[in-house]
Design a protein around this motif. Structure first.
Motif, PDB file in Angstrom:
ATOM      1  N   LYS A 189     -35.591 -53.518   7.414  1.00  0.00           N
ATOM      2  CA  LYS A 189     -34.908 -52.452   8.153  1.00  0.00           C
ATOM      3  C   LYS A 189     -35.105 -52.601   9.659  1.00  0.00           C
ATOM      4  CE  LYS A 189     -34.989 -48.891   4.539  1.00  0.00           C
ATOM      5  NZ  LYS A 189     -35.450 -47.539   4.182  1.00  0.00           N
ATOM      6  N   SER A 190     -36.194 -53.277  10.051  1.00  0.00           N
ATOM      7  CA  SER A 190     -36.420 -53.494  11.482  1.00  0.00           C
ATOM      8  C   SER A 190     -35.333 -54.387  12.073  1.00  0.00           C
ATOM      9  CB  SER A 190     -37.797 -54.123  11.698  1.00  0.00           C
ATOM     10  OG  SER A 190     -38.816 -53.302  11.175  1.00  0.00           O
ATOM     11  N   ASP A 191     -34.914 -55.420  11.326  1.00  0.00           N
ATOM     12  CA  ASP A 191     -33.790 -56.260  11.758  1.00  0.00           C
ATOM     13  C   ASP A 191     -32.489 -55.473  11.787  1.00  0.00           C
ATOM     14  OD1 ASP A 191     -35.289 -58.507  12.172  1.00  0.00           O
ATOM     15  OD2 ASP A 191     -34.674 -59.551  10.344  1.00  0.00           O
ATOM     16  N   VAL A 192     -32.305 -54.613  10.774  1.00  0.00           N
ATOM     17  CA  VAL A 192     -31.071 -53.820  10.701  1.00  0.00           C
ATOM     18  C   VAL A 192     -30.985 -52.870  11.892  1.00  0.00           C
ATOM     19  CG1 VAL A 192     -29.773 -52.154   9.336  1.00  0.00           C
ATOM     20  CG2 VAL A 192     -30.980 -54.021   8.189  1.00  0.00           C
ATOM     21  N   TYR A 193     -32.109 -52.276  12.265  1.00  0.00           N
ATOM     22  CA  TYR A 193     -32.126 -51.402  13.445  1.00  0.00           C
ATOM     23  C   TYR A 193     -31.717 -52.183  14.695  1.00  0.00           C
ATOM     24  CZ  TYR A 193     -33.854 -48.428  17.215  1.00  0.00           C
ATOM     25  OH  TYR A 193     -33.939 -47.670  18.364  1.00  0.00           O
ATOM     26  N   ALA A 194     -32.332 -53.364  14.871  1.00  0.00           N
ATOM     27  CA  ALA A 194     -32.009 -54.169  16.055  1.00  0.00           C
ATOM     28  C   ALA A 194     -30.535 -54.566  16.065  1.00  0.00           C
ATOM     29  CB  ALA A 194     -32.898 -55.409  16.097  1.00  0.00           C
ATOM     30  N   PHE A 195     -29.998 -54.878  14.879  1.00  0.00           N
ATOM     31  CA  PHE A 195     -28.582 -55.241  14.813  1.00  0.00           C
ATOM     32  C   PHE A 195     -27.695 -54.040  15.148  1.00  0.00           C
ATOM     33  CE2 PHE A 195     -24.632 -56.043  12.319  1.00  0.00           C
ATOM     34  CZ  PHE A 195     -24.187 -57.133  13.053  1.00  0.00           C
ATOM     35  N   GLY A 196     -28.138 -52.837  14.788  1.00  0.00           N
ATOM     36  CA  GLY A 196     -27.402 -51.637  15.192  1.00  0.00           C
ATOM     37  C   GLY A 196     -27.341 -51.498  16.699  1.00  0.00           C
ATOM     38  N   VAL A 197     -28.440 -51.839  17.388  1.00  0.00           N
ATOM     39  CA  VAL A 197     -28.435 -51.816  18.850  1.00  0.00           C
ATOM     40  C   VAL A 197     -27.432 -52.834  19.394  1.00  0.00           C
ATOM     41  CG1 VAL A 197     -29.839 -52.137  20.916  1.00  0.00           C
ATOM     42  CG2 VAL A 197     -30.840 -51.037  18.905  1.00  0.00           C
ATOM     43  N   VAL A 198     -27.375 -54.018  18.748  1.00  0.00           N
ATOM     44  CA  VAL A 198     -26.402 -55.034  19.158  1.00  0.00           C
ATOM     45  C   VAL A 198     -24.974 -54.501  19.010  1.00  0.00           C
ATOM     46  CG1 VAL A 198     -25.446 -57.310  18.585  1.00  0.00           C
ATOM     47  CG2 VAL A 198     -27.919 -56.976  18.647  1.00  0.00           C
ATOM     48  N   LEU A 199     -24.714 -53.763  17.932  1.00  0.00           N
ATOM     49  CA  LEU A 199     -23.374 -53.193  17.741  1.00  0.00           C
ATOM     50  C   LEU A 199     -23.037 -52.213  18.872  1.00  0.00           C
ATOM     51  CD1 LEU A 199     -23.325 -52.564  13.872  1.00  0.00           C
ATOM     52  CD2 LEU A 199     -22.316 -54.451  15.143  1.00  0.00           C
ATOM     53  N   TRP A 200     -24.017 -51.421  19.313  1.00  0.00           N
ATOM     54  CA  TRP A 200     -23.771 -50.521  20.436  1.00  0.00           C
ATOM     55  C   TRP A 200     -23.524 -51.318  21.724  1.00  0.00           C
ATOM     56  CZ3 TRP A 200     -22.122 -45.867  20.271  1.00  0.00           C
ATOM     57  CH2 TRP A 200     -22.466 -45.009  19.233  1.00  0.00           C
ATOM     58  N   GLU A 201     -24.272 -52.401  21.918  1.00  0.00           N
ATOM     59  CA  GLU A 201     -24.019 -53.278  23.067  1.00  0.00           C
ATOM     60  C   GLU A 201     -22.588 -53.790  23.059  1.00  0.00           C
ATOM     61  OE1 GLU A 201     -27.087 -56.257  24.699  1.00  0.00           O
ATOM     62  OE2 GLU A 201     -27.625 -56.011  22.601  1.00  0.00           O
ATOM     63  N   THR A 202     -22.160 -54.242  21.881  1.00  0.00           N
ATOM     64  CA  THR A 202     -20.814 -54.806  21.745  1.00  0.00           C
ATOM     65  C   THR A 202     -19.753 -53.754  22.017  1.00  0.00           C
ATOM     66  OG1 THR A 202     -21.696 -56.305  20.058  1.00  0.00           O
ATOM     67  CG2 THR A 202     -19.313 -56.115  20.204  1.00  0.00           C
ATOM     68  N   LEU A 203     -20.013 -52.538  21.565  1.00  0.00           N
ATOM     69  CA  LEU A 203     -19.054 -51.446  21.757  1.00  0.00           C
ATOM     70  C   LEU A 203     -18.984 -51.026  23.218  1.00  0.00           C
ATOM     71  CD1 LEU A 203     -17.162 -49.350  20.389  1.00  0.00           C
ATOM     72  CD2 LEU A 203     -19.161 -47.882  20.136  1.00  0.00           C
ATOM     73  N   CYS A 204     -20.146 -50.920  23.880  1.00  0.00           N
ATOM     74  CA  CYS A 204     -20.191 -50.376  25.235  1.00  0.00           C
ATOM     75  C   CYS A 204     -20.077 -51.444  26.316  1.00  0.00           C
ATOM     76  CB  CYS A 204     -21.497 -49.598  25.435  1.00  0.00           C
ATOM     77  SG  CYS A 204     -21.727 -48.239  24.265  1.00  0.00           S
ATOM     78  N   GLY A 205     -20.390 -52.696  25.977  1.00  0.00           N
ATOM     79  CA  GLY A 205     -20.310 -53.766  26.962  1.00  0.00           C
ATOM     80  C   GLY A 205     -21.337 -53.665  28.064  1.00  0.00           C
ATOM     81  N   ARG A 206     -22.542 -53.175  27.725  1.00  0.00           N
ATOM     82  CA  ARG A 206     -23.598 -53.051  28.717  1.00  0.00           C
ATOM     83  C   ARG A 206     -24.915 -53.525  28.114  1.00  0.00           C
ATOM     84  NH1 ARG A 206     -26.577 -47.487  29.597  1.00  0.00           N
ATOM     85  NH2 ARG A 206     -28.230 -49.074  29.636  1.00  0.00           N
ATOM     86  N   PRO A 207     -25.889 -53.927  28.957  1.00  0.00           N
ATOM     87  CA  PRO A 207     -27.166 -54.405  28.427  1.00  0.00           C
ATOM     88  C   PRO A 207     -27.980 -53.280  27.809  1.00  0.00           C
ATOM     89  CG  PRO A 207     -27.226 -54.328  30.824  1.00  0.00           C
ATOM     90  CD  PRO A 207     -25.812 -54.051  30.424  1.00  0.00           C
ATOM     91  N   VAL A 208     -28.921 -53.668  26.967  1.00  0.00           N
ATOM     92  CA  VAL A 208     -29.725 -52.662  26.279  1.00  0.00           C
ATOM     93  C   VAL A 208     -30.652 -51.942  27.255  1.00  0.00           C
ATOM     94  CG1 VAL A 208     -31.542 -54.293  25.660  1.00  0.00           C
ATOM     95  CG2 VAL A 208     -31.141 -52.302  24.213  1.00  0.00           C
ATOM     96  N   ILE A 209     -31.085 -52.641  28.306  1.00  0.00           N
ATOM     97  CA  ILE A 209     -31.847 -52.026  29.394  1.00  0.00           C
ATOM     98  C   ILE A 209     -31.156 -52.399  30.691  1.00  0.00           C
ATOM     99  CG2 ILE A 209     -34.050 -51.840  30.589  1.00  0.00           C
ATOM    100  CD1 ILE A 209     -34.228 -50.746  27.815  1.00  0.00           C
ATOM    101  N   ASP A 210     -30.609 -51.418  31.394  1.00  0.00           N
ATOM    102  CA  ASP A 210     -29.898 -51.668  32.651  1.00  0.00           C
ATOM    103  C   ASP A 210     -30.776 -51.215  33.806  1.00  0.00           C
ATOM    104  OD1 ASP A 210     -28.144 -51.985  34.739  1.00  0.00           O
ATOM    105  OD2 ASP A 210     -26.418 -51.187  33.649  1.00  0.00           O
ATOM    106  N   GLU A 211     -31.426 -52.184  34.444  1.00  0.00           N
ATOM    107  CA  GLU A 211     -32.380 -51.877  35.504  1.00  0.00           C
ATOM    108  C   GLU A 211     -31.722 -51.286  36.748  1.00  0.00           C
ATOM    109  OE1 GLU A 211     -35.445 -51.895  35.083  1.00  0.00           O
ATOM    110  OE2 GLU A 211     -35.716 -53.120  33.276  1.00  0.00           O
ATOM    111  N   ARG A 212     -30.407 -51.346  36.833  1.00  0.00           N
ATOM    112  CA  ARG A 212     -29.714 -50.814  38.014  1.00  0.00           C
ATOM    113  C   ARG A 212     -29.608 -49.296  37.987  1.00  0.00           C
ATOM    114  NH1 ARG A 212     -24.271 -54.075  37.302  1.00  0.00           N
ATOM    115  NH2 ARG A 212     -24.647 -53.147  35.244  1.00  0.00           N
ATOM    116  N   ILE A 213     -29.877 -48.695  36.838  1.00  0.00           N
ATOM    117  CA  ILE A 213     -29.736 -47.248  36.670  1.00  0.00           C
ATOM    118  C   ILE A 213     -31.106 -46.594  36.823  1.00  0.00           C
ATOM    119  CG2 ILE A 213     -29.029 -45.415  35.083  1.00  0.00           C
ATOM    120  CD1 ILE A 213     -27.119 -47.414  33.793  1.00  0.00           C
ATOM    121  N   ASP A 214     -31.173 -45.586  37.676  1.00  0.00           N
ATOM    122  CA  ASP A 214     -32.449 -44.911  37.936  1.00  0.00           C
ATOM    123  C   ASP A 214     -32.824 -43.957  36.812  1.00  0.00           C
ATOM    124  OD1 ASP A 214     -32.707 -46.230  40.353  1.00  0.00           O
ATOM    125  OD2 ASP A 214     -31.616 -44.683  41.449  1.00  0.00           O
TER     126      ASP A 214
END
Length: 762
Positions: free
Chosen positions: A720-745
């Motif tokens: 399930k730990s891999d499945v969780y990480a893959f869910g984050v990848v799906l959100w990345e793909t949907l939003c087109g942004r990095p998982v951690i965006d250092e430019r945002i305060d």
């Protein structure tokens, strides 16, 4: 025609050659009154001669009216005495003389307008006053660049040959514009005046107008080549030159030019390219019939009388399939001609033996039927197809795959003849009239100079260096002896460790995962040239390189990952990657080509993924300085995610060994040339029988932003730990942004997971 005299560097060799010519040669004039006659020029030899196969070759003074020459600084040369013994099995005509020069020289053939075969013959020993390792040159004819930065010694050595023939086809547009072929040494390859160009023989052979090219004004709907992946036809015109990449006789039988007396083509054995192992050759003596569309010039009769056969696997209900893999240069279009002939006289009507043809996994013939195509048994047939292998030419070669499958479900335990009899592959010139593909050749490892940072590997010892002398004092003797003993013991222990590690039973054999030497890795990466760096991860830097695999017969572009001395990873992750990927093979997992474990270096070699990572296309503006990356549309994003999901599902549920990846992220999801998704980086994976209901208790490892909160807090790792990480990848793909965006305060918006959670209804 004024030519400089022979260079007498080896008097015995030269006079032996003249004696041999006087015995075997034919000094009678070779008649070229008809400019459409095939011309065979023995370069560097003054008189006419006869080859072993009986063919007449004209000397450089043999036909002034049809051949002229310009190159005042060139000389005629013979192999040096040290290389002469290597040539005992070579035909003396045309390989025992050559025209060589450190400046450009040109042969001009006064031939009529029309399509021509141009064949260039090269035998690369050391010649009088020329070192074979400094032969780097370009060959041009009219507007076409036929060869660039070419050295004959590398392809000859890599394939264990003595000589090589490069064949081209082009159109001579006007009777008043002769055909010129210019050989020019490349000064940039070796920074000195030692580079030279040479050639042993040149053939200019006219071909029938409609043999490979599309005739002007032909209204036939069958004219032109089928384009793989499209419905249209490709008409090959006069403005395109071609290089013959493969001309294969299916069935493992080589056909020499003697069998093709009109155009002197050679058909080589296909055994090294067919992937099926349970095949055996069959031959026939039946006469072959030719039609208006397939004349006798298409291929010799013997080509259609041999093929492979295979027994159908009736137990598993599988039909016969045949596959050929043909490495070719990226970045070019290719014309593929397939030769067929049905010799099964039990066939009565069409539809009994239909088949499918695929080229690079694209169906180009959904219902091939030789009876329908030829009208009867024993008719020679050929079909033309065109495909493009897209990619950067610096990446080298990739397999062009030709496959045949039966298109019906009829099963039989009888041996079934392969209907395919011959394969021809031609590279087409690009918009710049260029045929020279691939990365510029590196200087040969035996040369005394360097090119583009390529290291020179030297194993010679300098006898002039002062020998080691033991000091006279006894204390110094003892100290030096102790130091020497320590060095020897440490070196021996390291060798024992490396040898025992390389023979570990957990690693698979080198047929599937090759062990590379550090010298091979250095050569492949130009000594880890920064220009070839394509990434940098937790393990270390990743380089793009070109190396050879499969008994050093196939050139392949690879990704080379080198362990960084400052990396937190090490031997444990290195061995884990090898053991995991060696045992798992799947369409959606990146393939491990091999590894290196020399001199404390830990290096992994993978297949090269041309389109980079998913992260490259989602939010990284550039991919490692290689140019702008094309954004993905929604269909492409979905396709990549589906491929990654299939790869992950295989890891979790395969029968070989279940694997929890532990580092699923967009940077570890790669895309190859054909946009096939592959999961990479198995250095911190966990192997075992863990399921979603069991777990590993282990230290928390992974990438921030993708870590499963349950795993982070309890250290209990599950699938399930891999499945969780893959869910984050799906959100990345949907939003087109990095998982951690250092430019945002804002902390909640900086984290993709926290931002998404804040948007969900409570």
């Amino acid at each position: 025609m004024k030519l400089t005299p022979l260079h007498f560097s080896n008097t015995f060799t030269f006079f032996f050659l003249l004696l041999l010519r006087s015995i075997t040669g034919d000094n009678s004039a070779v008649e070229y009154d008809d400019p459409q006659h095939a011309i065979a020029l023995n370069c560097g030899f003054l008189h006419n001669s006869t080859a072993v196969d009986g063919r007449k070759w004209v000397g450089e003074t043999g036909s002034d009216s049809i051949i002229s020459f310009h190159g005042p600084e060139s000389i005629s040369v013979v192999p040096s005495s040290s290389d002469y013994h290597r040539s005992h099995s070579l035909d003396r005509t045309p390989y025992m003389t050559a025209r060589a020069s450190r400046s450009s020289f040109t042969y001009t053939f006064h031939v009529r307008s029309g399509y021509k075969f141009i064949r260039l013959h090269f035998y690369p020993p050391s010649y009088s006053a020329f070192k074979w390792s400094t032969a780097f040159f370009t060959v041009k004819s009219g507007p076409y660049t036929l060869l660039n930065n070419f050295t004959a010694s590398l392809p000859v050595d890599s394939r264990s040959l003595q000589s090589i023939v490069k064949e081209f086809t082009l159109y001579v547009p006007d009777d008043n514009e002769p055909l010129s072929i210019t050989f020019s040494p490349l000064r940039a390859t070796i920074p000195s005046d030692e580079t030279f160009a040479f050639v042993n023989g040149i053939e200019v052979v006219p071909m029938p107008p409609g043999l490979y090219y599309t005739m002007d004004g032909v209204g036939d709907g069958d004219a032109g080549a089928y384009v793989a992946g499209h419905k249209g036809r490709f008409h090959l015109g006069k403005d395109t030159a071609m290089e013959t990449v493969y001309r294969l006789s299916v069935g493992g039988i080589k056909l020499s030019s003697v069998h093709d007396p009109s155009m002197f083509r050679e058909w080589t054995d296909d055994s090294n390219h067919i992937t099926e192992s349970s095949v055996f050759p069959i031959t026939s003596t039946n006469r072959i019939k030719y039609t208006r569309k397939t004349s006798k010039d298409s291929a010799p009769q013997r080509l259609y009388q041999s093929s492979w056969s295979m027994n159908r696997n009736s137990q598993h209900g599988e039909g016969v399939s045949f596959t050929w893999k043909l490495p070719v240069d990226l970045g070019f279009r290719y014309l593929i001609r397939l030769h067929f002939c049905e010799l099964d006289y039990d066939m009565k009507q069409s539809g009994q033996k239909e088949f499918i043809i695929l080229i690079n996994n694209q169906i180009v013939e959904p219902r091939g039927d030789l009876i329908k195509w030829g009208g009867e048994i024993g008719v020679a047939i050929h079909k033309d197809y065109m495909t493009t292998l897209r990619g950067d030419r610096i990446m080298g070669k990739r397999d062009l795959v030709v496959a045949l499958y039966p298109s019906n479900d009829v099963q039989s335990s009888e041996f079934v003849d392969s209907v395919l009899k011959g394969i021809e592959v031609f590279k087409l010139s690009d918009l710049n009239d260029n045929l020279a593909g691939g990365k510029p050749l590196l200087s040969h490892p035996h040369t005394s100079t360097q090119h583009r940072g390529n290291p020179v590997l030297s194993h010679s010892c300098d006898s002039t260096k002062p020998r080691f002398r033991m000091p006279t004092t006894s204390i110094n003797d003892i100290i030096i002896l102790i130091i020497l003993l320590v060095v020897i013991i440490v070196h021996q222990l390291r060798e024992w460790k490396e040898k025992s590690w390389s023979k570990s039973p957990s690693l698979i054999n080198e047929d599937l995962c090759r062990r590379f030497s550090f010298a091979e890795i250095s050569l492949a990466t130009n000594n880890f040239d920064e220009e070839l760096e394509i990434g940098h991860g937790g393990f270390g830097k990743v380089y793009k390189g070109i190396t050879t695999v499969i008994n050093s017969m196939v050139t392949m572009t690879v990704a080379i990952k080198r362990l960084d001395s400052e990396s937190k990873q090490g031997e444990k992750e290195f061995i884990s990657e090898i053991e995991t990927l060696s045992k798992l093979r799947h369409k959606h997992l990146v393939s491990l080509v091999g590894y290196c474990n020399d001199y404390r270096e830990m290096i992994l070699v993978y297949e090269y993924m041309e389109h980079g990572t998913l992260a490259d296309h989602l939010y990284k503006n550039k991919r490692n300085g290689n140019g702008i990356v094309t954004p993905l549309n929604w269909k492409e994003r979905l396709g990549i995610c589906l491929g990654a999901a299939r790869g992950l599902e295989y890891l979790h549920n395969n029968s070989e060994q279940e694997v929890i990846h532990r580092d699923v992220k967009s940077d570890n999801i790669l895309v190859d040339l054909n946009w096939v998704t592959k999961i990479a980086d198995f250095g911190i994976c966990k192997v075992g029988g863990a399921t979603s209901h069991t777990h590993f208790t282990t230290d928390v490892k992974g990438t921030c932003g993708y870590l499963d909160p349950a795993y982070s807090s309890t250290r209990m790792l599950t699938k399930k730990s891999d499945v969780y990480a893959f869910g984050v990848v799906l959100w990345e793909t949907l939003c087109g942004r990095p998982v951690i965006d250092e430019r945002i305060d804002n902390e909640k918006q900086r984290s993709l997971v926290l931002w998404v959670q804040s948007l969900l209804p409570e």
